[in-house]
Design an enzyme around this catalytic site. Structure first.
Site, PDB file in Angstrom:
ATOM      1  CG  ASP A 150      -1.690  -1.277   1.394  1.00  0.00           C
ATOM      2  OD1 ASP A 150      -2.089  -1.861   0.374  1.00  0.00           O
ATOM      3  OD2 ASP A 150      -1.846  -1.711   2.546  1.00  0.00           O
TER       4      ASP A 150
ATOM      5  CG  ASN B 233     -15.594  -8.160   0.204  1.00  0.00           C
ATOM      6  OD1 ASN B 233     -15.699  -8.710  -0.890  1.00  0.00           O
ATOM      7  ND2 ASN B 233     -15.591  -8.836   1.350  1.00  0.00           N
TER       8      ASN B 233
ATOM      9  CD  GLU C  74      -8.686  -3.197  -1.325  1.00  0.00           C
ATOM     10  OE1 GLU C  74      -9.490  -3.428  -0.410  1.00  0.00           O
ATOM     11  OE2 GLU C  74      -7.631  -3.863  -1.498  1.00  0.00           O
TER      12      GLU C  74
ATOM     13  CG  HIS D 215      -3.247   0.374  -1.851  1.00  0.00           C
ATOM     14  ND1 HIS D 215      -4.214  -0.001  -0.958  1.00  0.00           N
ATOM     15  CD2 HIS D 215      -2.971   1.668  -1.572  1.00  0.00           C
ATOM     16  CE1 HIS D 215      -4.493   1.021  -0.161  1.00  0.00           C
ATOM     17  NE2 HIS D 215      -3.744   2.053  -0.526  1.00  0.00           N
TER      18      HIS D 215
ATOM     19  NE  ARG E  56       0.210  -7.138   0.284  1.00  0.00           N
ATOM     20  CZ  ARG E  56      -0.906  -6.594   0.800  1.00  0.00           C
ATOM     21  NH1 ARG E  56      -1.878  -6.207  -0.005  1.00  0.00           N
ATOM     22  NH2 ARG E  56      -1.021  -6.417   2.097  1.00  0.00           N
TER      23      ARG E  56
END
Length: 871
Positions: free
Chosen positions: A570, A709, A746, A810, A844
Site C-alpha cells: 500500500d 466488500n 479500494e 494500491h 508485496r
C-alpha cells in the site's frame, strides 16, 4: 502587424553594410534524419524574388509537432506569410516533414474561398489535444487574418484539417475589424484586428487571443483580447480584454498564451511605444491567469529580463517544455535583444526561465539565427515560433532568415537538444586566447583570438553518465569569409579536424557538430588552433542514442531499480516542497506507522524508517493498521489510515493523525479521531485531494445494502478530519475482473492532468488477481455527481507473467526527481503462487516506474516492469 506594412517603423541602415554582408553566404549542413543543430537549420521555402509583391518574401513562420495523431505523431507542419501570389491571390502554404525536419514538402495551399479576399496574413497553427465540441483530438486548426486587396477590412477566421494538413475546410469567423493599416501613434484612428493565437482554457474551451484597435474611444490605443467558444469553434462569445492600458500610448500586441504545470496560464506579448515612441524596440512582457480567460486587463505585466537588465523585444513566441528542472522551462523567442536601457541590441538567443516565470531569466542559444538588427530592412526573424518533439527532448525553431543571394527571407527550421549539458567556452581552461564580452554570447562572453600555434580551449569536466557515443554541438563565429579549422582532441587522444564555415560576420553564430565516444565520468575536449580563425561560444554534449537520453536528463536517473522497498505494501509517496520524497506504507506486522524520506525515489529504500505511531493494546486502533497516507494540508501534516480492533480484526474505520512540525519524522502526532461516515461499517483506504478551492475525501466502505466488500465513496471535507454533506458512491465491484476472490473496490489515488481527473483504484483479492482500474471525470464537472465519472471496462494495470509481476495495485502517484516525468508507485509480488492467506504473505514490495500519456490525454501505465537483476 504585417511585415510589409511595418516598413515605416523600421530603422534602415546604410546599404553598403548590406552589400558587404551579401558577399557572405550562410551555410547549412543538414544531417541525416533530423533538422540539425548544424549550420543554420534546414531550408523549408525560398521565394522567387521575381514573384514577390513585397521585398520581405516571408514573415510569420509558424510550426507545430503533431502529438495527438497516433502513428503520425512527430510530423512537423509549417506555415507562414508567403508574400507571393498563387493563381492571383495570397494563400497560407502548409509544408510537412515526416523525417523530423530533414526534408519538407508542400502539403496544401489554403486560400479564402468563403469571402473571396486576396490577402492572407498572420497565421497560427493549433493541434486539438482532446475532444472540443465536434472537434476530435488531432484536428489541426489554422487561424489567420484575411482581408481584401484594398485592405478595407480585417477578418480573423479559422480553417480545420482532419488529415494532418492535406485538406482544409472553413470553420468560422472569430471577429471582424476595420482597415488594415499599421499606425501606432496616439492619434491613430484605425480599428484593425490582428495576430490570432489559439489555445484551450482550463475548462477545455477553444480560445482565440488577438490584438484589437477598436477601443480607442476608451483611450486604449490597442488591446489584447480573447473570444471563447464553448462549441468547438462554431460560435464565439463576447470580446474579453487580456491587456488593455488606458493611456493612449502603450500598444500591446503579438500575444501567445501557454499553460504551465502549476495550472496557471502565461500570456507573453510586446508593448510598442514603451517607454515612449522614441523607442522602436517593442519590449516583451508577460503575466498570468488562473484559467486562461480571466485576466487583470489593466495590469501591464512584467518585462522579461536577465539579471543584468537585458531584455528582448518584438513579436514574442512562448513555449513551455518538460525539460530543465522540476518545473520544466518556459522558453520565449523574440526578434531582437534589448540592452538594459531598452534599445535594440543583438538577438540570437531565446530567453528561458526554470521557475514558472518567477525570478530572473537566462539565455538559451537559438538553433537558427538571422540579422536581428535588420541592416537590410527586410525584418528577418519577425514572429518566429517553436515546438518540441513528441518526447520533449528536442526544440524545433521555425523562422524567416535573410537570404543574401535572393535578398528575400527564406523559411528555415532548426533544432536544439533540450537535454544537453552546456559548457561555456570562457569557463574552460584557456591558453593563449582571450575571453571577450559579446552581446549574443550564450552567457554574454565568448573565447576569441584562437589564432596562435599554442592556442587551446580545453573543457576539463565533460560529464558522461555512462560510456558510449555522444553528440557535441559547437556554437562559433567565423567572420574571415572563408573556412577555418580547429584540431579537436578527446581525452588527450588522437586529434581530428573540425571545420567552421564562414558566418555572416563576427557577431553572428552558427553550429557545427560531431560525435565521439566518451567514458563514464569526467572527460576532456580540447580545441586547438589549426587554420584561419573561429571564436568559440558554447558546446552542447548529449547522449546520441535515445535509450540513454532518458537517463541523462538533468543528470538524474528516470528509471528505477525495482523493488524500491521490500515488504512494504500500500505504498504512498509524496514529494514535498522541501525537496524530499516522503514514504508511508503497510508493514507486514500491521502494528505501526512508519515514515521515511529521501532526496530520490530510489533512495527511499536505503532511508532509515521512523516509527511515528504504534497501535493500541486493545479497543479502537488495536489491530490491522492498514495503508497509512501522508498529506500536507494548510501547513500541517496529516496521516490517514485504517485500523480495526483486536476483538473485531476486520471491522476497520478511518482515522487521522496531525503533526505541526516542519519535518513529519519529528514532533508529536496527535490523534484527531475517526472520520465519521454515513454508516458504522468496514471503511479503509482514505485519500484526500484539493480541486478548485474544495477539499475532497475518497475512501472504500461497505454499504450494508449492497452485496460485496467495499465500494468507493467521495465527500467534500469541512476540515482534514471531518466530511460534510452527502457521501456519494462513485464505483462498486461489478465487472468480472473486480469480483475475483472478493468483491472489492479500494485503494483510490487521484491524478489531475490534461483537463481531467483520473482516479485509480484496486479490485479483487490481494493475490495475482489484484489489478488497477480507473475512473475519469472532466475537471470542470461536479465531482459529487456520479454521472460525472466514467469507468474503465478493463484493468489499466495488471499482472504480467512475462515480467514476473503479480497483483500490482494500491498505487500512488508522484513525479521524477527532475520533475519532468510522472511516476506510478505500487506494490506487487514477483511470484504467483501463495501459501495461505495472501494478506499475511509479506512479500508485496514497493515498486516505481515512469509512465506516459496517450494521445487522448489519458495515462498509459504500461505493464509492471521486471525486478532489477541483482548486481
Amino acid at each position: 502587424m504585417l511585415n510589409h506594412i511595418l516598413k515605416s517603423a523600421k530603422k534602415i541602415f546604410p546599404i553598403f553594410i548590406f552589400l558587404m554582408m551579401a558577399a557572405i553566404l550562410l551555410v547549412s549542413q543538414p544531417a541525416s534524419g533530423k533538422a540539425p543543430t548544424v549550420g543554420n537549420g534546414v531550408l523549408v521555402y525560398s521565394p522567387d524574388p521575381s514573384q514577390t509583391f513585397d521585398q520581405a518574401g516571408t514573415t510569420y513562420a509558424r510550426m507545430i509537432t503533431l502529438k495527438h495523431n497516433g502513428p503520425h505523431n512527430g510530423t512537423l507542419l509549417v506555415t507562414f506569410d508567403q508574400l507571393v501570389e498563387v493563381n492571383g491571390r495570397q494563400v497560407y502554404p502548409i509544408y510537412r516533414s515526416t523525417d523530423n525536419g530533414a526534408t519538407w514538402t508542400l502539403a496544401a495551399n489554403i486560400g479564402d474561398d468563403r469571402f473571396h479576399t486576396t490577402r492572407t496574413s498572420q497565421p497560427a497553427l493549433f493541434e486539438v489535444p482532446q475532444q472540443v465540441g465536434n472537434l476530435a483530438p488531432g484536428t489541426i486548426l489554422l487561424a489567420g487574418n484575411i482581408f481584401p486587396e484594398d485592405k478595407s477590412s480585417s477578418r480573423i477566421v479559422i480553417y480545420k484539417s482532419t488529415d494532418r494538413g492535406s485538406t482544409w475546410t472553413f470553420l468560422s469567423t472569430v471577429d471582424t475589424g476595420g482597415l488594415v493599416l499599421y499606425d501606432p501613434t496616439p492619434v491613430s484612428t484605425t480599428s484593425t484586428i490582428w495576430e490570432p493565437f489559439m489555445g484551450l482554457d482550463r475548462s477545455g474551451n477553444l480560445v482565440v487571443y488577438y490584438s484589437d484597435e477598436r477601443q480607442k474611444s476608451k483611450n486604449i490605443l490597442q488591446a489584447l483580447v480573447l473570444r471563447k467558444s464553448t462549441d468547438g469553434g462554431q460560435t464565439w462569445g463576447p470580446v474579453v480584454n487580456v491587456v488593455a492600458i488606458p493611456n493612449k500610448n502603450d500598444r500591446p500586441g503579438m500575444i501567445t498564451v501557454i499553460k504551465l504545470p502549476n495550472g496557471k496560464y502565461m500570456a507573453t506579448y510586446e508593448i510598442v511605444n514603451r517607454p515612449d515612441q522614441t523607442f522602436k524596440s517593442a519590449p516583451v512582457y508577460f503575466k498570468f491567469s488562473d484559467d486562461g480567460v480571466t485576466w487583470n486587463a489593466s495590469d501591464v505585466g512584467t518585462p522579461i529580463q536577465l539579471s543584468d537588465g537585458r531584455g528582448i523585444g518584438s513579436s514574442p513566441y512562448a513555449k513551455w517544455v518538460p525539460v530543465g528542472g522540476p518545473n520544466g522551462a518556459i522558453i520565449v523567442a523574440a526578434k531582437w535583444g534589448l540592452d538594459p536601457s531598452g534599445h535594440v541590441s543583438g538577438g540570437q538567443n531565446f530567453f528561458i526561465n526554470y521557475n514558472l516565470g518567477q525570478g530572473n531569466w537566462e539565455r538559451l542559444p537559438m538553433a537558427v539565427t538571422y540579422d536581428a538588427i535588420d541592416y537590410a530592412g527586410y525584418f528577418p526573424g519577425y514572429s518566429q515560433s517553436m515546438d518540441t518533439s513528441v518526447d520533449g527532448l528536442t526544440l524545433y525553431q521555425a523562422t524567416n532568415v535573410e537570404n543574401l543571394t535572393t535578398r528575400r527571407n527564406d523559411i528555415r527550421v532548426g533544432s536544439i537538444p533540450l537535454h544537453a549539458n552546456r559548457y561555456e567556452a570562457e569557463k574552460a581552461a584557456l591558453n593563449h586566447v582571450q575571453a571577450g564580452t559579446v552581446v549574443d554570447g550564450s552567457n554574454g562572453q565568448e573565447v576569441q583570438f584562437i589564432n596562435y600555434p599554442d592556442s587551446t580551449v580545453k573543457f576539463t569536466k565533460i560529464k558522461a553518465p555512462s560510456s558510449g557515443t555522444y553528440t557535441v554541438n559547437v556554437r562559433y563565429s567565423n567572420g574571415t569569409e572563408q573556412k577555418s579549422t580547429h584540431k579537436v582532441h578527446i581525452n588527450n587522444g588522437q586529434g581530428f579536424t573540425l571545420d567552421y564555415p564562414p558566418t555572416a560576420n563576427w557577431d553572428r553564430y552558427l553550429w557545427v557538430s560531431f560525435t565521439t565516444d566518451l567514458n563514464k565520468g569526467d572527460n576532456t575536449i580540447q580545441f586547438s588552433y589549426d587554420t584561419g580563425n573561429a571564436d568559440l561560444d558554447v558546446i552542447e554534449v548529449y547522449k546520441t542514442d535515445k535509450g540513454a537520453v532518458r537517463k541523462t536528463l538533468a543528470g538524474t536517473a528516470l528509471e528505477y531499480k525495482n523493488p524500491i522497498i521490500k515488504q512494504r505494501a500500500d505504498p504512498w509517496v509524496y514529494k514535498h516542497e522541501d525537496g524530499y520524497y516522503y514514504f508511508s506504507g503497510s508493514v507486514p506486522e500491521y502494528d505501526r506507522i512508519e515514515l521515511r524520506r529521501a532526496k530520490t525515489i530510489q533512495g527511499l529504500g536505503e532511508a532509515q524508517p521512523v516509527t511515528v505511531w504504534t497501535k493500541r493494546e486493545s479497543g479502537p486502533m488495536s489491530k490491522h493498521i492498514w495503508a497509512p497516507e501522508l498529506h500536507f494540508i494548510d501547513g500541517k501534516w496529516y496521516i490517514y489510515f485504517a485500523a480495526a480492533r483486536t476483538d473485531a480484526p476486520f471491522d476497520h474505520r478511518i482515522y487521522v493523525l496531525e503533526n505541526t512540525s516542519a519535518n513529519p519524522l519529528e514532533g508529536v502526532w496527535v490523534e484527531k479521531g475517526p472520520i465519521r461516515t454515513k454508516w458504522e461499517t468496514f471503511s479503509i483506504d482514505a485519500t484526500t485531494f484539493e480541486h478548485r478551492g474544495k477539499r475532497y475525501l475518497v475512501w472504500a466502505q461497505k454499504d450494508p445494502d449492497i452485496y460485496g466488500n467495499s465500494n468507493l465513496y467521495i465527500a467534500e471535507m469541512e476540515n482534514p478530519w471531518t466530511i460534510k454533506g452527502q457521501q456519494v458512491m462513485l464505483s462498486k465491484p461489478e465487472l468480472p475482473w473486480e469480483i475475483i476472490g472478493f468483491w472489492v473496490n479500494e485503494g483510490p489515488a487521484v491524478l489531475k492532468r490534461n483537463g481531467k481527473i483520473f482516479m485509480t483504484y484496486s479490485a479483487s483479492a490481494t493475490d495475482a488477481n489484484y489489478a488497477v482500474g480507473m475512473l475519469t471525470a472532466d475537471e470542470s464537472s461536479n465531482l459529487l455527481d456520479p454521472a460525472s465519472w466514467s469507468k474503465s471496462k478493463t484493468p489499466v494495470f495488471q499482472s504480467n507473467p512475462k515480467t514476473s509481476q503479480y497483483g500490482p495495485g494500491h498505487n500512488s502517484f508522484t513525479v521524477s526527481e527532475d520533475g519532468k516525468r510522472d511516476v506510478l508507485v505500487y506494490h506487487a509480488r514477483n511470484y504467483k503462487e501463495i501459501a495461505g492467506d495472501p494478506l499475511y504473505d509479506p512479500n508485496r514490495h514497493t515498486r516505481a516506474q515512469v509512465f506516459t500519456w496517450n494521445k487522448d490525454g489519458t495515462p498509459n501505465f504500461g505493464v509492471p516492469v521486471a525486478d532489477a537483476k541483482e548486481e
